[in-house]
Design an enzyme around this catalytic site. Structure first.
Site, short mmCIF file in Angstrom:
data_model
loop_
_atom_site.label_atom_id
_atom_site.label_comp_id
_atom_site.label_asym_id
_atom_site.label_seq_id
_atom_site.Cartn_x
_atom_site.Cartn_y
_atom_site.Cartn_z
CD GLU A 199 -31.00 22.08 82.38
OE1 GLU A 199 -29.69 22.01 82.11
OE2 GLU A 199 -31.81 21.38 82.08
CD GLU A 413 -34.27 20.68 78.66
OE1 GLU A 413 -33.63 19.87 79.02
OE2 GLU A 413 -34.01 21.68 78.41
#
Length: 506
Positions: A199, A413
Site C-alpha cells: 500500500e 488483505e
C-alpha cells in the site's frame, strides 16, 4: 459510470446471490470448493504490527518506533509496537494455529531494520534477524504453509530518515534494492512469492499529508500538527521513489534470481470502490478521479508507464515525471498485483481549490463520503473509515480486469474490525458474528468477479491475530484470533476462526 457503480454491480452472477440474501436474510453457503482448483487461501500480517521484540535480536529502530515514542498523542491509546502480538517469540504458536485452520499460505512482512539495522548494506547484516526469518519460513514450510513475503510494510529505517529524509530522497532506491537483494539471497530458495511494497498510497498519504497520522508524521502546517512537510508535494515524491525502487528491484530479481529460484514478484495496492453520489456527469467523473488518485496512481505506471491523465492535469508540476527509461522500466514490472479491499465511498464533485493550500487530500476534486441522503453506504465497523459494502469488492476487481488488462491478482488483505471492549468477558469477546458475515459476503462478491473472468488466484484475510493497528493502537481488533494483551499475548480462536476452518475443509 453511475450505472456501473449502482446497477452493474447487481448484474451477472451477483444478482441471484443478492436475491437469495434478500429473500432468506442469509447469504448462500460458500466454501473452498466454490473457488477454482488451486486457489490459495491465507491470512496476512506485518512486522511492526505483530512481531514486538523491538529492541531484541539486533533490530535497529524504524520510523514507527520513533513516531510512537515521540508522538504518543497520535496513537489513539498512546501505545506502540514494542511488544505487539509478540510473534517474535510466539511464531511457532502462530504457525500451529494456521495449520490447524487449514490455510494454504501466510503473508508476512520482513522488518528492514531486523535485517539491516542501519538501513544500508554498508552498515552490516544482522545475522540474528536472518535467523529469525529463516526459522519462521522453515516452520511454515514444515507445516505445509506457503510464505508470501512483503519486503516493505511501512517500517522504514530511522537511520535513513535521519540521513537523507527516507523516501523523500532518491538515495533510498539503492538502499532498498540492496536490502531486497539481501532477502532474495537469504530466503529466495524457499520464498516463491515476493511483494515489494505494501500500500504505497497509505504510507505516502497518511505519512506525508492527512495530518501526519502515520510515521514519519509529515504534513503542511495548516493540515495538521506536523513539525515539517508539504502535503501538496511530498506524498507524490515519496510514492514516486517507491515506484522506482519497486521497478529497479523487480528488474534485479528477474535478471539475477527468478530463473534459479523460480519465484514470482509483485506489489500490493489498496483501493476503495467509489459510487457516484448521483447520476450527474460531474459526480460520475468525480468517482473516476477518485479511482485514479487511489488506484490509478500506481496501476497506470505499472501498465502504461505514466501517471493517470487526471493526476497530471490536476497536480501539474507537483507530480514528478518519469524519464523515458524509467517509464519503460516500470511498465509491466510485476508478475502479479496484490489488491487490498476494505470499504467503499460515495464520490461527489468539488470545485477547483484556490491553489493556495495544495494537498493530496483535495487534488482529486472529489468529495468522499459514506453517507448519502442520511443513509450510510453500509453498516459501520469500529474504524470510522470502514463501512461494510461487499458489492464494492466485486466492482473493484472487475474494474482492474477491464481497465488494466486482467492481471493476475492476489487479494492480499480484506477484513473488518470491532472495538476492543475491555469490559467483555473472554467468551463474549470471541463472538464476532459481524466478521463472519463480512467474510461470507465478501467471498461471495469475489467469487462473482472470478466467474465473470477476473484472474484472481488467492485471498488473504486481514488478519490472523489482533494486533497494533497503527494510529488506532490496540483500540480495535481485526483478528480472527483474539490476543489477550494482559496475559502474555495468549491467542484464542474467535468464532470467525472456527468459521474459516470449516470453510477451508477440503
Amino acid at each position: 459510470m453511475a450505472a456501473a457503480g449502482e446497477v452493474v454491480m447487481l448484474g451477472g452472477i451477483l444478482l441471484p446471490l443478492l436475491l437469495v440474501v434478500a429473500v432468506s436474510g442469509e447469504p448462500p453457503p460458500i466454501s473452498r470448493r466454490s473457488f477454482p482448483e488451486g486457489f490459495i487461501f491465507g491470512t496476512a500480517s506485518s512486522s511492526y504490527q505483530y512481531e514486538g521484540g523491538a529492541r531484541e535480536g539486533g533490530r535497529g529502530p524504524s520510523i514507527w518506533d520513533t513516531f510512537t515514542h515521540q508522538h504518543p498523542d497520535k496513537i489513539a491509546d498512546k501505545s506502540n509496537g514494542d511488544v505487539a502480538a509478540d510473534s517474535y517469540h510466539l511464531y511457532k504458536e502462530d504457525v500451529r494455529i494456521m495449520k490447524d485452520m487449514g490455510v494454504d499460505a501466510y503473508r508476512f512482512s520482513i522488518s528492514w531494520t531486523r535485517i539491516l539495522p542501519n538501513g544500508s548494506l554498508s552498515g552490516g547484516i544482522n545475522r540474528e534477524g536472518i535467523s529469525y526469518y529463516n526459522n519462521l519460513i522453515n516452520e511454515l514450510l514444515l507445516k505445509g504453509v506457503q510464505p508470501f513475503v512483503t519486503l516493505f510494510h511501512w517500517d522504514s529505517p530511522q537511520a535513513l530518515e535521519d540521513k537523507y529524509n527516507g523516501f523523500l530522497s532518491p538515495n533510498i532506491i539503492n538502499d532498498y534494492k540492496e536490502y531486497a537483494e539481501t532477502c532474495f539471497k537469504e530466503f529466495g530458495d524457499r520464498v516463491k512469492h515476493w511483494i515489494t511494497f505494501n500500500e504505497p498510497l497509505s504510507f505516502c498519504v497518511a505519512g506525508y499529508a492527512s495530518g501526519g497520522m502515520f510515521a514519519p508524521g509529515r504534513c503542511s502546517p495548516w493540515e495538521g500538527n506536523c513539525s515539517a512537510g508539504d502535503s501538496g508535494r511530498e506524498p507524490y515524491t515519496a510514492c514516486h521513489h517507491q515506484l522506482l525502487a519497486h521497478a529497479e528491484t523487480v528488474r534485479l530479481y528477474k535478471e539475477k534470481y527468478q530463473v534459479l529460484q523460480k519465484g514470482k514478484i509483485g506489489i500490493t495496492l489498496v483501493s476503495n470502490w467509489f459510487v457516484p453520489f448521483s447520476r450527474s456527469k460531474s459526480n460520475i467523473d468525480a468517482a473516476r478521479r477518485a479511482l485514479d488518485f487511489m488506484l490509478g496512481w500506481f496501476m497506470d505506471p505499472l501498465i502504461r508507464g505514466e501517471y493517470p491523465l487526471s493526476m497530471r492535469e490536476l497536480v501539474r508540476n507537483r507530480l514528478p515525471q518519469f524519464t523515458k527509461e524509467q517509464s519503460e522500466l516500470i511498465k509491466g514490472s510485476f508478475d502479479f498485483i496484490g489488491l487490498n479491499y476494505y470499504t467503499s465511498n460515495y464520490a461527489g464533485s468539488l470545485p477547483p481549490s484556490n491553489g493556495l493550500n495544495n494537498s493530496y487530500s483535495t487534488d482529486a476534486r472529489a468529495n468522499l463520503t459514506a453517507v448519502r441522503n442520511g443513509i450510510p453506504i453500509g453498516p459501520q465497523a469500529a474504524s470510522p473509515w470502514l463501512y461494510i459494502y461487499p458489492q464494492g469488492f466485486r466492482e473493484l476487481v472487475l474494474y482492474v480486469k477491464e481497465n488494466y488488462g486482467n492481471p493476475t491478482i492476489y487479494i492480499t488483505e480484506n477484513g473488518v474490525d470491532e472495538f476492543n471492549n475491555k469490559t467483555l468477558p473472554l467468551q463474549e469477546a470471541l463472538k464476532d458474528d459481524t466478521r463472519i458475515d463480512y467474510y461470507h459476503k465478501h467471498l461471495l462478491s469475489l467469487l462473482s468477479a472470478i466467474r465473470d473472468g477476473a484472474n484472481v488466484k488467492g485471498y488473504f484475510a486481514w488478519s490472523l491475530l489482533d494486533n497494533f493497528e497503527w494510529s488506532n493502537g490496540y483500540t480495535v481488533r481485526f483478528g480472527i484470533n483474539f490476543v489477550d494483551y494482559n496475559d502474555g499475548a495468549k491467542r484464542y480462536p474467535k468464532m470467525s476462526a472456527h468459521w474459516f476452518k470449516e470453510f477451508l475443509q477440503k
